[in-house]
Design a protein around this motif. Structure first.
Motif, PDB file in Angstrom:
ATOM      1  N   ARG A 135       7.629  -2.696  -4.437  1.00  0.00           N
ATOM      2  CA  ARG A 135       6.649  -2.090  -3.521  1.00  0.00           C
ATOM      3  C   ARG A 135       6.014  -0.871  -4.193  1.00  0.00           C
ATOM      4  O   ARG A 135       6.713   0.044  -4.633  1.00  0.00           O
ATOM      5  N   VAL A 136       4.697  -0.872  -4.276  1.00  0.00           N
ATOM      6  CA  VAL A 136       3.947   0.157  -5.003  1.00  0.00           C
ATOM      7  C   VAL A 136       3.113   0.975  -4.024  1.00  0.00           C
ATOM      8  O   VAL A 136       2.394   0.417  -3.189  1.00  0.00           O
ATOM      9  N   CYS A 137       3.207   2.300  -4.149  1.00  0.00           N
ATOM     10  CA  CYS A 137       2.388   3.214  -3.343  1.00  0.00           C
ATOM     11  C   CYS A 137       1.608   4.131  -4.272  1.00  0.00           C
ATOM     12  O   CYS A 137       2.193   4.929  -5.001  1.00  0.00           O
ATOM     13  N   SER A 186      -4.711  10.054   1.047  1.00  0.00           N
ATOM     14  CA  SER A 186      -5.029   8.624   1.096  1.00  0.00           C
ATOM     15  C   SER A 186      -4.069   7.895   0.167  1.00  0.00           C
ATOM     16  O   SER A 186      -3.741   8.388  -0.917  1.00  0.00           O
ATOM     17  N   TYR A 187      -3.635   6.719   0.582  1.00  0.00           N
ATOM     18  CA  TYR A 187      -2.707   5.960  -0.248  1.00  0.00           C
ATOM     19  C   TYR A 187      -2.840   4.474   0.029  1.00  0.00           C
ATOM     20  O   TYR A 187      -3.218   4.054   1.133  1.00  0.00           O
ATOM     21  N   MET A 188      -2.560   3.696  -1.015  1.00  0.00           N
ATOM     22  CA  MET A 188      -2.562   2.241  -0.911  1.00  0.00           C
ATOM     23  C   MET A 188      -1.148   1.745  -1.127  1.00  0.00           C
ATOM     24  O   MET A 188      -0.498   2.084  -2.123  1.00  0.00           O
ATOM     25  N   LEU A 189      -0.660   0.961  -0.189  1.00  0.00           N
ATOM     26  CA  LEU A 189       0.700   0.440  -0.218  1.00  0.00           C
ATOM     27  C   LEU A 189       0.624  -1.076  -0.308  1.00  0.00           C
ATOM     28  O   LEU A 189       0.286  -1.744   0.667  1.00  0.00           O
ATOM     29  N   ASP A 190       0.887  -1.596  -1.508  1.00  0.00           N
ATOM     30  CA  ASP A 190       0.812  -3.044  -1.748  1.00  0.00           C
ATOM     31  C   ASP A 190      -0.524  -3.629  -1.288  1.00  0.00           C
ATOM     32  O   ASP A 190      -0.582  -4.683  -0.639  1.00  0.00           O
ATOM     33  N   GLY A 191      -1.611  -2.926  -1.600  1.00  0.00           N
ATOM     34  CA  GLY A 191      -2.948  -3.424  -1.292  1.00  0.00           C
ATOM     35  C   GLY A 191      -3.501  -3.010   0.049  1.00  0.00           C
ATOM     36  O   GLY A 191      -4.706  -3.168   0.291  1.00  0.00           O
ATOM     37  N   GLN A 192      -2.672  -2.485   0.946  1.00  0.00           N
ATOM     38  CA  GLN A 192      -3.127  -2.008   2.259  1.00  0.00           C
ATOM     39  C   GLN A 192      -3.342  -0.505   2.181  1.00  0.00           C
ATOM     40  O   GLN A 192      -2.472   0.234   1.735  1.00  0.00           O
ATOM     41  N   GLY A 193      -4.514  -0.052   2.631  1.00  0.00           N
ATOM     42  CA  GLY A 193      -4.847   1.360   2.538  1.00  0.00           C
ATOM     43  C   GLY A 193      -4.513   2.138   3.795  1.00  0.00           C
ATOM     44  O   GLY A 193      -4.554   1.601   4.920  1.00  0.00           O
ATOM     45  N   TYR A 194      -4.195   3.415   3.608  1.00  0.00           N
ATOM     46  CA  TYR A 194      -3.913   4.339   4.713  1.00  0.00           C
ATOM     47  C   TYR A 194      -4.564   5.685   4.394  1.00  0.00           C
ATOM     48  O   TYR A 194      -4.611   6.106   3.228  1.00  0.00           O
TER      49      TYR A 194
END
Length: 388
Positions: A77-79, A104-112
């Motif tokens: 799992r990559v952040c 801002s961060y992307m966690l396994d392709g999903q952005g937050y």
């Protein structure tokens, strides 16, 4: 396990007339005493971070059996995260008094995206930033009242999803230390929340149970981009092939109040660039190297090319039962024409890869040699020496 090699003067030990008071006086030489323990363990037990193992525990200890049938990299799992901060005019952001506006961060392709409404003019709704079809970025936005809630929200999410790899761009220098200082300002301890702690002496932020891979270290060593072109915007254009959003740093604080939607898009654009730069280039490269180099991925990324070559030589030396020589230690005092040198300047060398990638002896590689080129070089050299 490897041990330090030392020789004792046994004639002195067995002599009846002279008995040494300190056994250290009898040690002639020490070898491999400065090899880090984890490197020595990995070499002696033929363990590599990028490979698969069956792990079993018994009364005799822990057994690792390599799985030669598994070659695909693990789905870790990559952040990838990036922060935007306030700053004073014509000043660099200072964590002592500046605050985090957005993270801002992307966690396994999903952005937050988490918004600090103390600094941002209005609530931000969910947004999308997709600069190219293959680099899709859909972001879920959370608006919080202040910086404390922003940090608490991010820490809680990270504790829930537990990423194995944290990715930044120049996060060793800026993002992690800034978050750590702001967390301490509000009574949090980042090492307790996430396990990460910044080492000011080494200039790194590391944790025991997760990796922090700073893409900036890869750009400096392995991207082959010219010096002065290592900023995220330039690297994005050169490596990912699209024009990223850019905002003058002096306008960011004002735009957060007056043009919050634009600043939100700018913030997530950095997270998208960092994530896809890592997944496209850094991740496959570093974890491929980690299958042959007896070091953790953090070190494979940050160490120089010379050190990585040294590690490979140490592996072969162990297989050949060869003790590695100690590293050369420079003299503490140097003289020139009987005068003590206060300081000495020199141009040092460095090891550089001719091509990026991992090369193996079982893959055919063709080399083409042109005899005429050697003849021409030999003639030119002879001609120069004759006239010299």
């Amino acid at each position: 396990m490897g041990i330090s090699l030392f020789d004792l003067n046994f004639d002195v030990l067995t002599s009846r007339e002279q008995r040494p008071q300190d056994f250290l006086d009898c040690i002639v030489d020490l070898r491999e005493y400065d090899v880090p323990y984890h490197v020595r363990f990995a070499i002696d037990n033929d363990v590599r971070c990028g490979q698969w193992y069956d792990v079993s525990v018994s009364s005799t200890g822990v057994m690792l059996e390599r799985r030669t049938d598994l070659l695909q990299r693990a789905e870790v799992r990559v952040c990838a995260f990036d922060i935007e901060t306030t700053k004073l005019p014509l000043k660099f952001p200072d964590a002592e008094y500046d605050s985090i506006m957005m993270i801002s961060y992307m966690l396994d392709g999903q952005g937050y995206l988490i918004i600090n409404r103390e600094c941002v003019g209005e609530d931000i709704e969910d947004l999308e930033y997709t600069p190219k079809p293959e680099f899709e970025g859909c972001f879920k936005v959370t608006n919080v009242t202040n910086e404390v809630e922003l940090l608490r929200q991010w820490f809680a999410h990270m504790q829930e999803v537990k990423p194995g790899i944290y990715v930044t761009y120049n996060g060793d220098f800026f993002d992690w230390p800034f978050v750590e200082r702001r967390a301490a300002h509000h009574g949090f301890k980042m090492s307790d929340e996430l396990g990460f702690q910044c080492n000011k002496i080494q200039g790194e932020c590391r944790a025991k149970f997760a990796c922090h891979l700073d893409c900036y270290a890869w750009v400096k060593r392995d991207s082959y981009l010219p010096q002065g072109s290592h900023g995220l915007k330039y690297v994005t254009k050169a490596k990912l092939g699209y024009q990223p959003l850019e905002v003058n740093p002096e306008d960011m604080v004002r735009f957060a109040k007056e043009k919050p939607q634009m600043m939100a898009s700018y913030s997530v654009s950095d997270a998208v660039a960092t994530y896809f730069l890592y997944m496209t280039y850094v991740h496959p490269f570093i974890f491929s190297l980690a299958t042959i180099i007896p070091m953790a991925p953090d070190e494979v990324l940050r160490k120089g090319s010379g050190t990585l070559c040294e590690m490979l030589l140490m592996v072969q030396a162990y297989k050949a039962n060869v003790i590695c020589p100690n590293k050369h230690q420079s003299d503490s005092e140097k003289f020139y024409k009987n005068h003590l040198l206060e300081s000495e300047t020199y141009i040092g060398g460095h090891v550089e890869c001719l091509e990026s990638g991992v090369f193996r002896s079982d893959l055919p590689t063709s080399f083409k040699l042109d005899p005429a080129a050697y003849e021409a070089s030999h003639f030119h050299l002879s001609y120069c020496l004759l006239f010299y």
